[in-house]
Design a protein around this motif. Structure first.
Motif, short mmCIF file in Angstrom:
data_model
loop_
_atom_site.label_atom_id
_atom_site.label_comp_id
_atom_site.label_asym_id
_atom_site.label_seq_id
_atom_site.Cartn_x
_atom_site.Cartn_y
_atom_site.Cartn_z
N HIS A 193 -16.70 41.14 -20.90
CA HIS A 193 -16.96 40.29 -22.58
C HIS A 193 -16.61 41.45 -23.66
O HIS A 193 -16.24 40.63 -24.48
N GLN B 6 -13.70 39.09 -25.53
CA GLN B 6 -13.48 39.06 -27.18
C GLN B 6 -12.49 39.20 -27.40
O GLN B 6 -12.25 39.10 -28.91
N ARG C 44 -7.40 35.96 -27.90
CA ARG C 44 -7.57 34.39 -29.10
C ARG C 44 -6.55 33.20 -27.81
O ARG C 44 -6.63 33.71 -27.09
N CYS C 45 -8.35 32.15 -28.59
CA CYS C 45 -8.05 30.92 -28.03
C CYS C 45 -6.82 30.64 -28.55
O CYS C 45 -6.39 30.21 -30.32
N GLN D 35 -10.27 31.74 -33.12
CA GLN D 35 -11.24 32.30 -32.32
C GLN D 35 -10.92 32.69 -31.25
O GLN D 35 -9.62 32.94 -31.01
N SER D 36 -11.77 33.56 -30.64
CA SER D 36 -11.41 34.64 -29.59
C SER D 36 -12.06 32.93 -28.19
O SER D 36 -12.42 32.48 -28.62
N ALA E 266 -13.91 34.33 -25.59
CA ALA E 266 -15.76 34.02 -25.58
C ALA E 266 -15.87 33.06 -26.80
O ALA E 266 -17.12 32.72 -26.04
N ASP E 267 -15.41 33.45 -28.40
CA ASP E 267 -15.93 32.55 -29.12
C ASP E 267 -15.44 30.62 -28.28
O ASP E 267 -16.65 29.77 -28.82
N SER E 268 -14.66 30.53 -28.40
CA SER E 268 -14.35 28.63 -28.14
C SER E 268 -14.71 27.78 -27.25
O SER E 268 -15.05 28.63 -26.22
N ASN E 269 -14.64 27.09 -27.15
CA ASN E 269 -15.13 26.11 -26.44
C ASN E 269 -14.28 25.00 -25.56
O ASN E 269 -14.58 24.07 -24.66
N ARG F 58 -11.30 32.54 -19.77
CA ARG F 58 -11.91 32.82 -19.39
C ARG F 58 -12.29 32.88 -17.71
O ARG F 58 -12.50 34.18 -16.42
#
Lengths: 171, 151
Positions: free
Chosen positions: B38, B42, B45-46, B52-53, B55-58, B66
């Protein structure tokens, strides 16, 4: 006279900004320039033949990451067809795509590639530092990456950046 | 055995074996590994949604990265090795915390440098203001005379 220093600083800053406006902030420079082509072992599209990075060495060529779901790839496609006709060797890397879809796409639009490699899982893409399609890499005869072009290849990009790096004499 | 016991037993045996197989292919991270995972996702970077990191990006690329981080943690790689893996392919921009190198000295030192300059300018300005002749030092009598002369 007392305004000389602030004005000079302002002028300097404006020049810096003007130069910066020409850059695309989203474009990421590749750390692979000057490095050897990344290793991979993938199947040829449609066939069972296993291809590796060794197949990309020995002559200067372009490696073009594309996909049937990619709109930008359609934009650059006519240019790639023209280049292929002029004798430029382009290797296609079908990125995160179903082979059936890719085959259909090439059938419909035409195939500019000497060879198409199926990178279904995108592992080769990861090793090449691909973050979107299309992306085009220029490899020299020894298999070193000498240039990377992000986004659709344009006429200008071909003439000014890619062709010289490829060592291709444009007619 | 009655007619339902054998099928049930077989079903149970099959279910357990599938679960065991799934466990091997998709091994769980232990608490320490999960924390590392985790923390790492974070910090990366995406590159598709660049604010977004992963972690946050879809984005699919974020998903792939990931998975890579997870697989490498399970394979026993250190945080530094995993970060090197990603920067070897995507460059320093993929790290949210840029490394301190010769090329990033301006990035790290810039704000401090500007603050120092601003402080120096402020100090010089204040010092000059303090040494300027103030109205109180002017001759009060002459001042009064001038004011009285005002029409």
């Amino acid at each position: 006279m007392r305004y000389l220093i602030p004005v000079a600083l302002l002028a300097g800053l404006l020049l810096l900004f003007a130069a910066g406006l020409k850059n695309d902030p989203r474009e990421i420079p590749s750390p692979l320039i000057g490095k050897s082509v990344p290793a991979f072992a993938l199947n040829k599209l449609g066939g069972g033949e296993r291809l590796t990075e060794a197949d990309l060495r020995g002559r200067p060529l372009l490696v073009n990451f594309f996909a049937s779901w990619c709109a930008g790839c359609q934009v650059e496609h006519p240019l790639l067809m023209r280049l292929a006709q002029q004798g430029v060797e382009i290797i296609g890397m079908d990125y995160k795509d179903a082979p059936a879809d890719a085959a259909q796409w090439l059938q419909r639009h035409g195939n500019p590639y000497r060879l198409v490699i199926a990178d279904e899982a995108g592992r080769a893409g990861l090793d090449f530092g691909v973050y979107g399609v299309p992306e085009t890499f220029v490899l020299d005869a020894q298999g070193f990456i000498v240039h990377k072009h992000v986004g659709p290849v344009t006429e200008t990009a071909w003439l000014e950046d890619i062709a010289p790096k490829l060592g291709f004499k444009t007619p | 055995m009655t007619s339902w016991r054998l099928p049930c037993t077989l079903l149970l045996a099959w279910a357990l074996s599938v679960a065991a197989l799934a466990q091997d292919q998709n091994a769980e991270l232990n608490p320490q590994q999960a924390q590392r995972y985790h923390s790492l996702i974070q910090e990366l970077r995406c590159l598709v949604c660049q604010n977004q990191s992963i972690a946050d990006s879809n984005a699919p690329l974020a998903n792939d990265l990931r998975d890579q981080v997870r697989a490498q943690i399970l394979a026993g790689r250190s945080d530094a090795e995993i970060k090197t893996y990603v920067t070897d392919r995507y460059g320093d921009f993929v790290l949210y915390r840029p490394p301190v190198k010769a090329t990033t000295l301006l990035l790290w030192g810039g704000p401090v440098f500007l603050l120092l300059i601003a402080a120096m300018v402020a100090v010089l300005h204040l010092r000059r203001a303090r040494h300027a002749p103030s109205a109180a030092r002017a001759d009060p009598a002459a001042l009064k005379k001038l004011l009285d002369e005002q029409p």
